[in-house]
Design a protein around this motif. Structure first.
Motif, PDB file in Angstrom:
ATOM      1  N   SER A  66       0.855  -1.188   0.000  1.00  0.00           N
ATOM      2  CA  SER A  66       0.000   0.000   0.000  1.00  0.00           C
ATOM      3  C   SER A  66       0.896   1.246   0.000  1.00  0.00           C
ATOM      4  O   SER A  66       2.104   1.170   0.247  1.00  0.00           O
ATOM      5  N   GLU A  69       2.650   1.526   3.299  1.00  0.00           N
ATOM      6  CA  GLU A  69       3.778   0.605   3.460  1.00  0.00           C
ATOM      7  C   GLU A  69       4.998   1.070   2.658  1.00  0.00           C
ATOM      8  O   GLU A  69       6.131   0.987   3.135  1.00  0.00           O
ATOM      9  N   ASP A  93      -3.799  -2.270  -9.803  1.00  0.00           N
ATOM     10  CA  ASP A  93      -5.130  -2.216  -9.209  1.00  0.00           C
ATOM     11  C   ASP A  93      -5.473  -3.606  -8.680  1.00  0.00           C
ATOM     12  O   ASP A  93      -5.439  -4.588  -9.425  1.00  0.00           O
ATOM     13  N   THR A  94      -5.763  -3.704  -7.397  1.00  0.00           N
ATOM     14  CA  THR A  94      -6.105  -4.979  -6.768  1.00  0.00           C
ATOM     15  C   THR A  94      -7.457  -4.831  -6.084  1.00  0.00           C
ATOM     16  O   THR A  94      -7.951  -3.705  -5.920  1.00  0.00           O
ATOM     17  N   PRO A  95      -8.069  -5.927  -5.662  1.00  0.00           N
ATOM     18  CA  PRO A  95      -9.334  -5.821  -4.917  1.00  0.00           C
ATOM     19  C   PRO A  95      -9.195  -4.987  -3.641  1.00  0.00           C
ATOM     20  O   PRO A  95     -10.174  -4.420  -3.150  1.00  0.00           O
ATOM     21  N   ASP A  96      -7.979  -4.880  -3.117  1.00  0.00           N
ATOM     22  CA  ASP A  96      -7.739  -4.087  -1.909  1.00  0.00           C
ATOM     23  C   ASP A  96      -7.371  -2.636  -2.225  1.00  0.00           C
ATOM     24  O   ASP A  96      -7.001  -1.886  -1.317  1.00  0.00           O
ATOM     25  N   GLY A  97      -7.410  -2.248  -3.489  1.00  0.00           N
ATOM     26  CA  GLY A  97      -7.051  -0.891  -3.888  1.00  0.00           C
ATOM     27  C   GLY A  97      -5.721  -0.857  -4.629  1.00  0.00           C
ATOM     28  O   GLY A  97      -5.172  -1.901  -4.982  1.00  0.00           O
ATOM     29  N   ARG A  99      -1.928  -0.772  -5.397  1.00  0.00           N
ATOM     30  CA  ARG A  99      -0.743  -1.317  -4.736  1.00  0.00           C
ATOM     31  C   ARG A  99       0.474  -1.010  -5.598  1.00  0.00           C
ATOM     32  O   ARG A  99       0.373  -0.772  -6.802  1.00  0.00           O
TER      33      ARG A  99
END
Length: 129
Positions: A66, A69, A93-97, A99
């Motif tokens: 992220s 991080e 782009d990942t399901p968690d936003g 990265r």
């Protein structure tokens, strides 16, 4: 008289220089007085200056991080990472936003240093002195 700057890392800005110098002194202190160095490291951390204490890179080149991080890894604010993204740092782009791949961050950071080093060697002659 125009003297050449003897600093070996041409891409370093003043903050980079100060950090390199501080880390050099810290490394010498760790050899000369390890207990004192550990105590000073703790004081620096308590004051929020975690950049002083070296931290090993615990991520692999393909790990996705992220912005927070990446900011911690690079000792900068998360807003700086978002600024880097606007300037060309690759994201995924990942399901968690969004990265950032560690290898992309390291390449981007190295590229910034190279560009600054080239600018130091070839100053913009169109600017007023």
């Amino acid at each position: 008289m125009n003297r050449r700057d003897p600093w070996p890392w041409r891409g370093d800005n003043p903050l980079d220089r100060a950090r390199r110098i501080a880390r050099t002194y810290r490394e010498a202190l760790m050899i000369a007085a390890p207990d004192t160095c550990v105590d000073l490291d703790a004081q620096c951390r308590d004051l929020g200056q975690t950049w002083v204490v070296p931290k090993p890179l615990t991520f692999g080149p393909d790990d996705l991080l992220s912005a927070e991080e990446v900011a911690e890894m690079c000792d900068v604010q998360p807003s700086t990472i978002r600024q880097w993204r606007r300037r060309g740092l690759a994201t995924q782009d990942t399901p968690d936003g969004l990265r950032y791949r560690v290898a992309d961050v390291l390449d981007y950071h190295a590229g910034r240093r190279r560009r600054r080093a080239q600018a130091a060697v070839k100053p913009d002659m169109t600017k007023d002195s």
